[in-house]
Design a protein around this motif. Structure first.
Motif, mmCIF file in Angstrom:
data_model
loop_
_atom_site.group_PDB
_atom_site.id
_atom_site.type_symbol
_atom_site.label_atom_id
_atom_site.label_comp_id
_atom_site.label_asym_id
_atom_site.label_seq_id
_atom_site.Cartn_x
_atom_site.Cartn_y
_atom_site.Cartn_z
ATOM 1 N N PRO A 90 14.028 20.848 19.476
ATOM 2 C CA PRO A 90 14.812 21.676 18.543
ATOM 3 C C PRO A 90 16.078 21.004 18.028
ATOM 4 C CG PRO A 90 14.074 22.997 20.400
ATOM 5 C CD PRO A 90 13.759 21.576 20.740
ATOM 6 N N PHE A 91 16.711 20.189 18.858
ATOM 7 C CA PHE A 91 17.944 19.541 18.433
ATOM 8 C C PHE A 91 17.682 18.444 17.411
ATOM 9 C CE2 PHE A 91 19.267 21.391 22.492
ATOM 10 C CZ PHE A 91 20.415 22.033 22.083
ATOM 11 N N PHE A 92 16.674 17.626 17.674
ATOM 12 C CA PHE A 92 16.405 16.502 16.784
ATOM 13 C C PHE A 92 15.565 16.883 15.574
ATOM 14 C CE2 PHE A 92 17.501 14.168 20.683
ATOM 15 C CZ PHE A 92 18.422 13.279 20.157
ATOM 16 N N LYS A 93 14.846 17.993 15.651
ATOM 17 C CA LYS A 93 13.995 18.406 14.541
ATOM 18 C C LYS A 93 14.616 19.506 13.680
ATOM 19 C CE LYS A 93 10.376 15.793 15.406
ATOM 20 N NZ LYS A 93 9.906 14.752 14.457
ATOM 21 N N ILE A 94 15.607 20.227 14.236
ATOM 22 C CA ILE A 94 16.196 21.336 13.485
ATOM 23 C C ILE A 94 17.713 21.193 13.369
ATOM 24 C CG2 ILE A 94 16.568 23.831 13.407
ATOM 25 C CD1 ILE A 94 13.879 24.182 14.743
ATOM 26 N N SER A 95 18.413 21.220 14.504
ATOM 27 C CA SER A 95 19.879 21.263 14.467
ATOM 28 C C SER A 95 20.486 20.043 13.780
ATOM 29 C CB SER A 95 20.438 21.381 15.892
ATOM 30 O OG SER A 95 20.038 22.591 16.485
ATOM 31 N N LEU A 96 20.101 18.852 14.215
ATOM 32 C CA LEU A 96 20.684 17.647 13.627
ATOM 33 C C LEU A 96 20.283 17.444 12.168
ATOM 34 C CD1 LEU A 96 20.571 15.079 16.563
ATOM 35 C CD2 LEU A 96 22.526 16.350 15.678
ATOM 36 N N PRO A 97 19.020 17.635 11.789
ATOM 37 C CA PRO A 97 18.689 17.524 10.359
ATOM 38 C C PRO A 97 19.503 18.465 9.476
ATOM 39 C CG PRO A 97 16.687 17.433 11.649
ATOM 40 C CD PRO A 97 17.799 17.757 12.613
ATOM 41 N N ILE A 98 19.764 19.681 9.948
ATOM 42 C CA ILE A 98 20.575 20.612 9.160
ATOM 43 C C ILE A 98 21.989 20.065 8.992
ATOM 44 C CG2 ILE A 98 21.680 22.883 9.198
ATOM 45 C CD1 ILE A 98 19.115 23.974 10.462
ATOM 46 N N LEU A 99 22.577 19.571 10.076
ATOM 47 C CA LEU A 99 23.945 19.064 10.021
ATOM 48 C C LEU A 99 24.075 17.850 9.106
ATOM 49 C CD1 LEU A 99 25.114 19.308 13.745
ATOM 50 C CD2 LEU A 99 26.021 20.582 11.810
ATOM 51 N N PHE A 100 23.058 16.983 9.122
ATOM 52 C CA PHE A 100 23.158 15.725 8.384
ATOM 53 C C PHE A 100 22.344 15.716 7.092
ATOM 54 C CE2 PHE A 100 24.451 14.511 12.668
ATOM 55 C CZ PHE A 100 25.578 13.756 12.402
ATOM 56 N N GLY A 101 21.890 16.887 6.665
ATOM 57 C CA GLY A 101 21.254 16.992 5.361
ATOM 58 C C GLY A 101 19.874 16.388 5.265
ATOM 59 N N LEU A 102 19.114 16.417 6.365
ATOM 60 C CA LEU A 102 17.748 15.908 6.352
ATOM 61 C C LEU A 102 16.757 17.061 6.234
ATOM 62 C CD1 LEU A 102 17.980 13.293 9.257
ATOM 63 C CD2 LEU A 102 18.143 12.849 6.811
ATOM 64 N N LYS A 103 15.597 16.772 5.703
ATOM 65 C CA LYS A 103 14.560 17.791 5.568
ATOM 66 C C LYS A 103 14.031 18.170 6.943
ATOM 67 C CE LYS A 103 10.151 18.722 3.263
ATOM 68 N NZ LYS A 103 9.088 18.159 2.390
ATOM 69 N N LEU A 104 13.852 19.473 7.156
ATOM 70 C CA LEU A 104 13.317 19.938 8.433
ATOM 71 C C LEU A 104 11.862 19.508 8.574
ATOM 72 C CD1 LEU A 104 14.716 23.565 8.837
ATOM 73 C CD2 LEU A 104 15.615 21.441 9.766
ATOM 74 N N GLN A 105 11.521 19.015 9.759
ATOM 75 C CA GLN A 105 10.146 18.628 10.055
ATOM 76 C C GLN A 105 9.466 19.623 10.985
ATOM 77 O OE1 GLN A 105 10.841 14.591 11.598
ATOM 78 N NE2 GLN A 105 9.883 13.803 9.745
ATOM 79 N N ARG A 106 10.154 20.689 11.270
ATOM 80 C CA ARG A 106 9.630 21.689 12.203
ATOM 81 C C ARG A 106 9.617 23.038 11.517
ATOM 82 N NH1 ARG A 106 7.019 22.044 17.276
ATOM 83 N NH2 ARG A 106 7.278 24.172 17.991
ATOM 84 N N ASN A 107 8.460 23.686 11.506
ATOM 85 C CA ASN A 107 8.359 25.000 10.890
ATOM 86 C C ASN A 107 9.006 26.060 11.771
ATOM 87 O OD1 ASN A 107 6.888 24.017 8.676
ATOM 88 N ND2 ASN A 107 4.941 24.227 9.772
ATOM 89 N N LEU A 108 9.663 26.995 11.123
ATOM 90 C CA LEU A 108 10.266 28.119 11.830
ATOM 91 C C LEU A 108 9.583 29.409 11.392
ATOM 92 C CD1 LEU A 108 14.042 27.139 11.561
ATOM 93 C CD2 LEU A 108 12.619 27.080 13.597
ATOM 94 N N PRO A 109 9.549 30.446 12.235
ATOM 95 C CA PRO A 109 10.137 30.479 13.575
ATOM 96 C C PRO A 109 9.262 29.779 14.606
ATOM 97 C CG PRO A 109 9.074 32.554 13.120
ATOM 98 C CD PRO A 109 8.975 31.742 11.857
#
Length: 205
Positions: free
Chosen positions: A96-115
């Motif tokens: 969750p940190f490397f696929k969601i939290s960090l991409p959001i902070l650094f402007g990267l596209k999410l690679q993990r579907n939510l929820p």
């Protein structure tokens, strides 16, 4: 034995009522993360077990599921979480940190579907008053990385922390590669002397 300080349903209620950006919610997650890491470390010591000794299956599901409940709300990443992540082997903790939290902070596209699909069975209460509908002033709201200096500090710690478990290193390396590619792609579109090029914070990798 490490267990949650209060019942996980109380944490769930706080999350749904206040959302991920309040100080009280961060305090809840600090406790949840420590308990989730404790479970992972105990299972590393005893890989033949599915649940750590002296922890009931219900308590195990409670901790693991509330951790994912917070993650699927895009819970903000904090620098002091890194030492915990570096000890973890379970991808359920690291991803969750490397696929969601960090991409959001650094402007990267999410690679993990939510929820998230939560595979740990546990009954949660119905919360009628969700934070998304809360228009009251948020006195305790906190945005950890509204300051670009804080974001730069987080990046520096990521850059300098290649140690950790094998699982951590895999996700860490993948994220750093994605960020490097983004920086290169962004620089291709910037014109020398443009206002966007002069204002955008850059990170040396």
């Amino acid at each position: 034995m490490r267990s949650l300080s209060v019942h996980s349903n109380i944490y769930y209620w706080i999350l749904k009522k206040y959302g991920p950006n309040y100080k009280i919610t961060h305090q809840c997650f600090d406790d949840i993360l420590e308990s989730r890491i404790w479970i992972d470390l105990k299972l590393q010591e005893n890989p033949e077990l599915d649940v750590p000794e002296h922890l009931t299956k219900q308590a195990f599901n409670s901790i693991c599921s509330i951790y994912l409940e917070f993650c699927k709300e895009k819970f903000p990443f904090k620098r002091n979480y890194l030492p915990y992540l570096m000890m973890a082997k379970d991808e359920e903790i690291i991803k969750p940190f490397f696929k969601i939290s960090l991409p959001i902070l650094f402007g990267l596209k999410l690679q993990r579907n939510l929820p998230y699909d939560i595979n740990h069975e546990y009954d949660r209460p119905k919360v009628n008053y969700y934070y998304k509908n809360n228009n009251k002033r948020k006195f305790n709201e906190m945005d950890c990385y509204s300051d670009q200096n804080e974001l730069a500090k987080l990046f520096d710690e990521l850059k300098d922390n290649y140690n950790g478990t094998k699982a951590y290193k895999i996700y860490h390396e993948e994220f750093m590669c994605r960020y490097s590619e983004k920086e290169l792609n962004d620089s291709d579109f910037e014109q020398p002397g443009s206002s966007s090029a002069s204002k955008k914070p850059r990170h040396e990798i």
